[in-house]
Write a protein that holds these residues in place. Sequence first.
Motif, PDB file in Angstrom:
ATOM      1  N   GLN A 132       0.859  -1.174   0.000  1.00  0.00           N
ATOM      2  CA  GLN A 132       0.000   0.000   0.000  1.00  0.00           C
ATOM      3  C   GLN A 132       0.898   1.228   0.000  1.00  0.00           C
ATOM      4  O   GLN A 132       2.049   1.162   0.425  1.00  0.00           O
ATOM      5  CB  GLN A 132      -0.895  -0.017   1.242  1.00  0.00           C
ATOM      6  N   HIS A 134       0.486   5.624   0.633  1.00  0.00           N
ATOM      7  CA  HIS A 134      -0.394   6.774   0.854  1.00  0.00           C
ATOM      8  C   HIS A 134      -0.319   7.754  -0.317  1.00  0.00           C
ATOM      9  O   HIS A 134      -1.223   8.536  -0.536  1.00  0.00           O
ATOM     10  CB  HIS A 134      -0.051   7.473   2.170  1.00  0.00           C
ATOM     11  N   PRO A 137      -2.565   5.048  -4.413  1.00  0.00           N
ATOM     12  CA  PRO A 137      -3.321   3.861  -3.972  1.00  0.00           C
ATOM     13  C   PRO A 137      -2.988   2.643  -4.833  1.00  0.00           C
ATOM     14  O   PRO A 137      -2.854   2.747  -6.045  1.00  0.00           O
ATOM     15  CB  PRO A 137      -4.783   4.272  -4.158  1.00  0.00           C
ATOM     16  N   ASP A 144      -8.788  -1.809   1.082  1.00  0.00           N
ATOM     17  CA  ASP A 144      -7.835  -1.247   2.039  1.00  0.00           C
ATOM     18  C   ASP A 144      -7.894  -1.964   3.383  1.00  0.00           C
ATOM     19  O   ASP A 144      -7.350  -1.469   4.362  1.00  0.00           O
ATOM     20  CB  ASP A 144      -8.120   0.243   2.259  1.00  0.00           C
ATOM     21  N   GLU A 175       4.065  -1.535   3.209  1.00  0.00           N
ATOM     22  CA  GLU A 175       3.540  -0.222   2.870  1.00  0.00           C
ATOM     23  C   GLU A 175       4.664   0.782   2.618  1.00  0.00           C
ATOM     24  O   GLU A 175       5.636   0.852   3.360  1.00  0.00           O
ATOM     25  CB  GLU A 175       2.635   0.300   3.982  1.00  0.00           C
TER      26      GLU A 175
END
Length: 178
Positions: A132, A134, A137, A144, A175
């Motif tokens: 993931q 920020h 996307p 999510d 992430e």
Amino acid sequence: NALNEYQVLLTGKETPQVEALWNVIGDVISHKKEEDFSDHLKKFLEMKLKPEGVIINREVQLNRGRNGEAGARTDIWIDALIKEKSEKISLCIEVKGSWNPSARTAMKEQLVDKYMGNGGADVGILLVGWFQSHKVPQKNIWGDNRDMARAELEQQAAELTQSGYLIKSIVIDCEYRL
């Protein structure tokens, strides 16, 4: 365990290594391929599990293909010797990215049906990298909702364990936060 330490390596406060799993060109950010993720994990496991008797391999062909098709290939295959018992234990780790639709079915269809049955693995782990960002996307098959992914995979692992398989699911945070 080693996979918890891998998570710390990726996302820890000091020199996080998660960037190695992402392509960043200017403002364009995309995750690397599952093969790159598997390679990165294998390198870490080799450094971590150096004791004598542990062998870590990538893309192990477990059986010969038929009719021109390739045989079943695992992502990561670990053989460990238990000296006290003079036995070998084989662990198969199937690695998936959170964008891959087969992450939902790989535990049964790949680990159990291909690698643990006739493939010879004693223990199986489905490891899903949760990719993931920020900034950009990413398309994950669970949207999510990382907790939903963990719960779904843990339920599958529990059901398969009740059926007699030693199997576990792990969702690793990959992430991109920088």
